[in-house]
Write an enzyme that holds these catalytic residues in place. Structure first.
Site, PDB file in Angstrom:
ATOM      1  N   GLY A   1       8.748  56.391  59.656  1.00 24.66           N
ATOM      2  CA  GLY A   1       7.542  57.401  59.512  1.00 24.66           C
ATOM      3  C   GLY A   1       6.835  57.554  60.755  1.00 24.66           C
ATOM      4  CG  ASP A   2       4.504  54.083  62.335  1.00 25.79           C
ATOM      5  OD1 ASP A   2       3.785  54.843  62.324  1.00 25.79           O
ATOM      6  OD2 ASP A   2       4.394  53.177  61.462  1.00 25.79           O
ATOM      7  CG  LEU A   3       9.846  53.468  64.812  1.00 21.52           C
ATOM      8  CD1 LEU A   3      11.040  52.836  64.884  1.00 21.52           C
ATOM      9  CD2 LEU A   3       9.204  53.410  66.399  1.00 21.52           C
TER      10      LEU A   3
ATOM     11  CB  ALA B   1       6.815  57.839  68.023  1.00 23.70           C
TER      12      ALA B   1
END
Length: 396
Positions: A174-176, A179
């Site tokens: 969800g972050d990576l 990003a």
């Protein structure tokens, strides 16, 4: 020389998504200035730490995604620090932040204000649910982390065993993934500015990114009206494409193409299966019985022997742990393990290298992560701020 050597990025992000985005840019040569709030990024104190450290400057979490950056501690709530920040903005190409929508506006440092100081500026945000400038929704006041994005975006619903609960994917996708997409958006905006001279706002939402990551579920639901769900390590439309237990561990086999299926059957000494199930449709229709046949074969063989039988003919691999990865010559040949200094310790820390390889401008970690406020004097000097008479201090 890096591909982005002439790109100056002001990085106001913290935790994982934003720092990973700007880490990718730093690995490619961008001058990334980490503008930190009083006390610094929340993850500076997160473990693990190296075993011989006399002092814990920061742990592996912070080191990994902030390597090669410079640090400046500013309190945008003070006039002096805000003016210093605006001086930095005037020389910057990109500003990146991952606060809740409206946070920068509270300091009178929102996109519209910063554009007054730098009309060519590319301003980028990573938020759980996006920024109202690119599409307003009812969720934009809600906080979000990786777990929230995975749950909402469908990742958890299709991850795990069929008889088990929805399961979070191990890495923080969800972050990576968000990003990575945001970095792509920034570079596209840089290219657009080179052609037109026009800066713009780049907005990437974690929820949106998870829907994009789960693109298969979108067209599946569109075609048959059924919500895809968990299938363990198998694939809904390909077979065999699964993990199997070997005598000494687990392996994965991806033999869904007709040629690979024939080669697998040959290695199993089961030409009858190749003849009886020659096409993808027949294999998918009989996947449970065929999986049992393959599993009976794999459990009787150690993984090395099994993979030797399939090597070069059938896509297959062992399921590795991190120790296996550290021992894999491929990883060392590809420079995917990087050693960086750890302040306060004799031992270096190993972090993941750059997966992007380029023949002329090879990306790589540009050294260790910064100490908090480590580059204050040089950065303020570069921005033309008088550090003697106009000291920029942070209020804790």
């Amino acid at each position: 020389m890096g591909a982005l050597d002439d790109l100056r990025v002001l990085d106001l992000t913290q935790v994982l998504a934003g720092p990973y985005c700007t880490m990718l840019l730093a690995d490619m040569g961008a001058d990334v200035v980490k503008v930190e709030r009083p006390g610094g990024d929340l993850i500076r104190s997160n473990p693990p730490f190296v075993s011989d450290g006399d002092e814990e400057a920061y742990g592996g979490y912070f080191q990994s995604v902030n390597r090669g950056k410079r640090s400046l501690e500013l309190n945008l709530g003070t006039d002096e620090d805000r003016e210093a920040f605006l001086s930095l903005v005037e020389r910057a190409d990109v500003v990146v932040e991952n606060f809740k929508a409206g946070t920068m506006e509270k300091f009178d440092c929102g996109y519209e204000t910063l554009r007054e100081h730098n009309p060519d500026l590319i301003y980028s945000s990573i938020r759980g649910f996006g920024d109202p400038r690119t599409g307003e929704t009812h969720r934009q006041g809600q906080p979000s982390f990786d777990l929230i994005a995975q749950a909402l975006g469908g990742v958890m619903e299709i991850t795990g065993q069929s008889d088990g609960p929805p399961t979070k994917v191990g890495p923080g996708v969800g972050d990576l993934f968000t990003a990575v997409l945001n970095a792509v958006g920034i570079l596209a905006a840089v290219h657009h500015r080179e052609r037109t001279g026009e800066g713009q706002y780049v907005d990437t939402a974690m929820y949106d990114s998870m829907v994009s990551l789960c693109e298969r579920t979108v067209y599946q639901y569109s075609c048959d009206g059924e919500s895809p769900t968990r299938q363990g390590n198998s694939h809904p439309t390909l077979f065999p494409y699964d993990s199997f237990e070997a005598a000494d561990g687990h392996v994965v086999i991806a033999a869904f193409a007709d040629g690979h299926w024939e080669a697998l059957c040959e290695a199993m000494e089961r030409p009858d299966l190749a003849a009886e199930y020659p096409d993808a449709g027949s294999r998918i229709a009989n996947r449970e019985s065929l999986r049992a046949e393959i599993a009976e074969w794999t459990t009787a063989i150690d993984s090395e022997t099994l993979l030797d039988l399939l090597e070069g003919r059938v896509p297959a691999a062992p399921v590795q742990n991190t120790a296996d990865i550290f021992d894999d010559p491929h990883i060392h040949d590809r420079e995917m393990l990087a050693e960086v200094d750890q302040p306060g310790a004799d031992d270096q820390m190993t972090i993941a290298g750059s997966p992007i390889k380029m023949t002329e401008t090879m990306p790589s970690p540009g050294g260790r992560a910064p100490l908090l406020d480590e580059h204050k004097t040089e950065l303020l000097d570069e921005a033309g701020v008088d550090t003697g008479t106009n000291r920029v201090e942070s209020d804790d």
